[in-house]
Design an enzyme around this catalytic site. Sequence first.
Site, PDB file in Angstrom:
ATOM      1  N   CYS A   4       0.695  -1.198   0.013  1.00 24.66           N
ATOM      2  CA  CYS A   4       0.076   0.119   0.050  1.00 24.66           C
ATOM      3  C   CYS A   4       0.769   1.189   0.000  1.00 24.66           C
ATOM      4  O   CYS A   4       0.441   2.252  -0.426  1.00 24.66           O
ATOM      5  CB  CYS A   4      -0.975   0.216   1.197  1.00 24.66           C
ATOM      6  SG  CYS A   4      -1.991  -1.437   1.115  1.00 24.66           S
ATOM      7  N   HIS A  49      -3.644   7.388   2.057  1.00 22.36           N
ATOM      8  CA  HIS A  49      -4.043   6.014   1.538  1.00 22.36           C
ATOM      9  C   HIS A  49      -5.571   5.885   2.066  1.00 22.36           C
ATOM     10  O   HIS A  49      -5.883   5.936   3.225  1.00 22.36           O
ATOM     11  CB  HIS A  49      -3.144   5.149   2.040  1.00 22.36           C
ATOM     12  CG  HIS A  49      -3.309   3.730   1.810  1.00 22.36           C
ATOM     13  ND1 HIS A  49      -3.792   3.263   0.795  1.00 22.36           N
ATOM     14  CD2 HIS A  49      -3.329   2.637   2.890  1.00 22.36           C
ATOM     15  CE1 HIS A  49      -4.041   1.825   0.610  1.00 22.36           C
ATOM     16  NE2 HIS A  49      -3.767   1.543   1.972  1.00 22.36           N
ATOM     17  N   ASN A  52     -10.017  -0.037  -0.788  1.00 23.89           N
ATOM     18  CA  ASN A  52      -8.578  -0.065  -0.395  1.00 23.89           C
ATOM     19  C   ASN A  52      -8.230  -0.535  -1.854  1.00 23.89           C
ATOM     20  O   ASN A  52      -8.042  -1.907  -2.133  1.00 23.89           O
ATOM     21  CB  ASN A  52      -7.961  -0.784   0.666  1.00 23.89           C
ATOM     22  CG  ASN A  52      -6.664  -0.831   0.778  1.00 23.89           C
ATOM     23  OD1 ASN A  52      -5.796  -0.341   0.207  1.00 23.89           O
ATOM     24  ND2 ASN A  52      -5.987  -1.298   2.377  1.00 23.89           N
TER      25      ASN A  52
HETATM   26  O1  UT7 Z   1      -3.930  -1.024   3.263  1.00 25.01           O
HETATM   27  C1  UT7 Z   1      -3.046  -1.580   4.232  1.00 25.01           C
HETATM   28  C2  UT7 Z   1      -3.505  -1.144   5.653  1.00 25.01           C
HETATM   29  N1  UT7 Z   1      -4.739  -1.827   5.925  1.00 25.01           N
HETATM   30  C3  UT7 Z   1      -5.550  -1.362   6.877  1.00 25.01           C
HETATM   31  O2  UT7 Z   1      -5.184  -0.183   7.382  1.00 25.01           O
HETATM   32  C4  UT7 Z   1      -6.619  -2.200   7.426  1.00 25.01           C
HETATM   33  C5  UT7 Z   1      -6.692  -1.887   9.013  1.00 25.01           C
HETATM   34  N2  UT7 Z   1      -7.747  -2.474   9.901  1.00 25.01           N
HETATM   35  C6  UT7 Z   1      -9.197  -2.056   9.558  1.00 25.01           C
HETATM   36  O3  UT7 Z   1      -9.407  -1.327   8.752  1.00 25.01           O
HETATM   37  C7  UT7 Z   1      -9.990  -2.875  10.506  1.00 25.01           C
HETATM   38  O4  UT7 Z   1      -9.352  -3.305  11.665  1.00 25.01           O
HETATM   39  C8  UT7 Z   1     -10.998  -3.654   9.825  1.00 25.01           C
HETATM   40  C9  UT7 Z   1     -11.970  -2.954   8.935  1.00 25.01           C
HETATM   41  C10 UT7 Z   1     -10.122  -4.688   9.116  1.00 25.01           C
HETATM   42  C11 UT7 Z   1     -11.840  -4.221  10.901  1.00 25.01           C
HETATM   43  O5  UT7 Z   1     -12.399  -3.391  11.649  1.00 25.01           O
HETATM   44  P1  UT7 Z   1     -12.480  -3.864  13.215  1.00 25.01           P
HETATM   45  O6  UT7 Z   1     -13.467  -2.704  13.888  1.00 25.01           O
HETATM   46  O7  UT7 Z   1     -10.931  -3.733  13.618  1.00 25.01           O
HETATM   47  O8  UT7 Z   1     -12.984  -5.021  13.570  1.00 25.01           O
HETATM   48  P2  UT7 Z   1     -12.395  -6.491  14.268  1.00 25.01           P
HETATM   49  O9  UT7 Z   1     -11.254  -6.861  13.287  1.00 25.01           O
HETATM   50  O10 UT7 Z   1     -12.125  -5.986  15.311  1.00 25.01           O
HETATM   51  O11 UT7 Z   1     -13.667  -7.319  14.285  1.00 25.01           O
HETATM   52  C12 UT7 Z   1     -15.103  -7.125  14.890  1.00 25.01           C
HETATM   53  C13 UT7 Z   1     -16.044  -8.288  14.711  1.00 25.01           C
HETATM   54  C14 UT7 Z   1     -15.330  -9.405  14.773  1.00 25.01           C
HETATM   55  O12 UT7 Z   1     -16.456 -10.264  15.514  1.00 25.01           O
HETATM   56  P3  UT7 Z   1     -16.457 -10.654  16.925  1.00 25.01           P
HETATM   57  O13 UT7 Z   1     -15.024 -11.379  17.025  1.00 25.01           O
HETATM   58  O14 UT7 Z   1     -16.255  -9.370  17.705  1.00 25.01           O
HETATM   59  O15 UT7 Z   1     -17.609 -11.541  17.244  1.00 25.01           O
HETATM   60  C15 UT7 Z   1     -15.174  -9.949  13.407  1.00 25.01           C
HETATM   61  O16 UT7 Z   1     -15.338 -11.288  12.985  1.00 25.01           O
HETATM   62  O17 UT7 Z   1     -16.472  -7.863  13.249  1.00 25.01           O
HETATM   63  C16 UT7 Z   1     -16.356  -9.298  12.539  1.00 25.01           C
HETATM   64  N3  UT7 Z   1     -16.186  -9.231  11.390  1.00 25.01           N
HETATM   65  C17 UT7 Z   1     -17.011  -8.841  10.229  1.00 25.01           C
HETATM   66  N4  UT7 Z   1     -18.712  -8.808  10.443  1.00 25.01           N
HETATM   67  C18 UT7 Z   1     -19.174  -8.569   9.279  1.00 25.01           C
HETATM   68  C19 UT7 Z   1     -14.825  -9.172  10.572  1.00 25.01           C
HETATM   69  N5  UT7 Z   1     -15.064  -8.646   9.225  1.00 25.01           N
HETATM   70  C20 UT7 Z   1     -16.738  -8.553   9.252  1.00 25.01           C
HETATM   71  C21 UT7 Z   1     -17.348  -8.581   7.804  1.00 25.01           C
HETATM   72  N6  UT7 Z   1     -18.770  -8.479   8.045  1.00 25.01           N
HETATM   73  N7  UT7 Z   1     -16.941  -8.436   6.817  1.00 25.01           N
END
Ligand code: UT7
Length: 320
Positions: A115, A247, A277
């Site tokens: 990225c 980004h 992204n």
């Molecule tokens: O380009 C390179 C850099 N990349 C980034 O900058 C990405 C950085 N990270 C992010 O943008 C975020 O961490 C994400 C968007 C990937 C995830 O958001 P989050 O608020 O950190 O969510 P999380 O990973 O803590 O997950 C929260 C919950 C989980 O369920 P439980 O364990 O709380 O029951 C996940 O399983 O959301 C669940 N989850 C989803 N639910 C519905 C994860 N993906 C999904 C989904 N739809 N697509």
Amino acid sequence: MAERRSVILGTGSALPQREMLNAELEGIVDTSDEWIVERTGIRSRRIAGEGESTSTLATAAARRAIEAAGLDAGDIGLIIVATATPDHTFPSVGTQVQAALGVNDCVAFDVQAVCSGFLYALSVADSMIRTGAAEKALVIGAETMSRILDWEDRTTCVLFGDGAGAVVVGAETGDRGILATRLHADGRFRSMLYVDGGPSSTGTVGKVRMRGREVFRHAVVNLADVLVEVMDAAGLKPEDIDWLVPHQANMRILEGTARKLGLPREKVVVTVDRHANTSAASVPLALDTAVRDGRVKRGDLIVLEAMGGGFTWGAAVVRF
Ligand code: UT7
């Protein structure tokens, strides 16, 4: 004597035909439009179809940037393509773009910093221009992330999209141009965001794997730090910035970074809602969008930043 600088002479971008809305993803994995919008700000992305690849998108973006610069392809002496999704393991996408543009002899290669790739590529081009190794360069970020996504993994497949962005930079003396760049990498974090395959390990292409929460945490800190560092290097303050072109990974990261700098939200170029992204393509794609809709104007002070797999991160200050 006035300093020789790399000035952005033109910008361009290209997107695949097919648009994929969040609603379509609801039929592929266990997710919802509501979750995706709330956690990421993404509403839609473009997905490459038959006949579309990283090199075709890169070439289309390059043609638009060359036209915007008022140049011919023959004026280009250096082509750098930032990509993590090349058409082939080799040769480079850079040489494919060169051939497609009909440039007979120039320097052409790819840069791989995921990225952050466009920031890395821009910084290399800037160095080569300032030392006189190149006069006019094409710097492109192009990706088809959809081809390396695991479409059964809801934690990654909803986040990415395909596209390309390009700039033409040329040597000029004066106030405009790239005023400072700063790059970083920390390979200790390479397993936070990676692809589980490759030519020398599995002999396959592999799929994207990410520990999103950890990447998120590091992104906000690293981006704020590198922005302060690059502004210091240019002798400027956050209040001097006309546009932050970040980004486009996650709306919450964009907003968090702007808040840390004390920048109002209106000064942040946001395209993550439409493009998701697009990895190395995201910064030049966002820049071209803001140039073409009239927001970014000649003379504006713009700041570019990105963070991605490796980890790698970087920033640039540009008098447009
Ligand atoms: O380009 C390179 C850099 N990349 C980034 O900058 C990405 C950085 N990270 C992010 O943008 C975020 O961490 C994400 C968007 C990937 C995830 O958001 P989050 O608020 O950190 O969510 P999380 O990973 O803590 O997950 C929260 C919950 C989980 O369920 P439980 O364990 O709380 O029951 C996940 O399983 O959301 C669940 N989850 C989803 N639910 C519905 C994860 N993906 C999904 C989904 N739809 N697509």
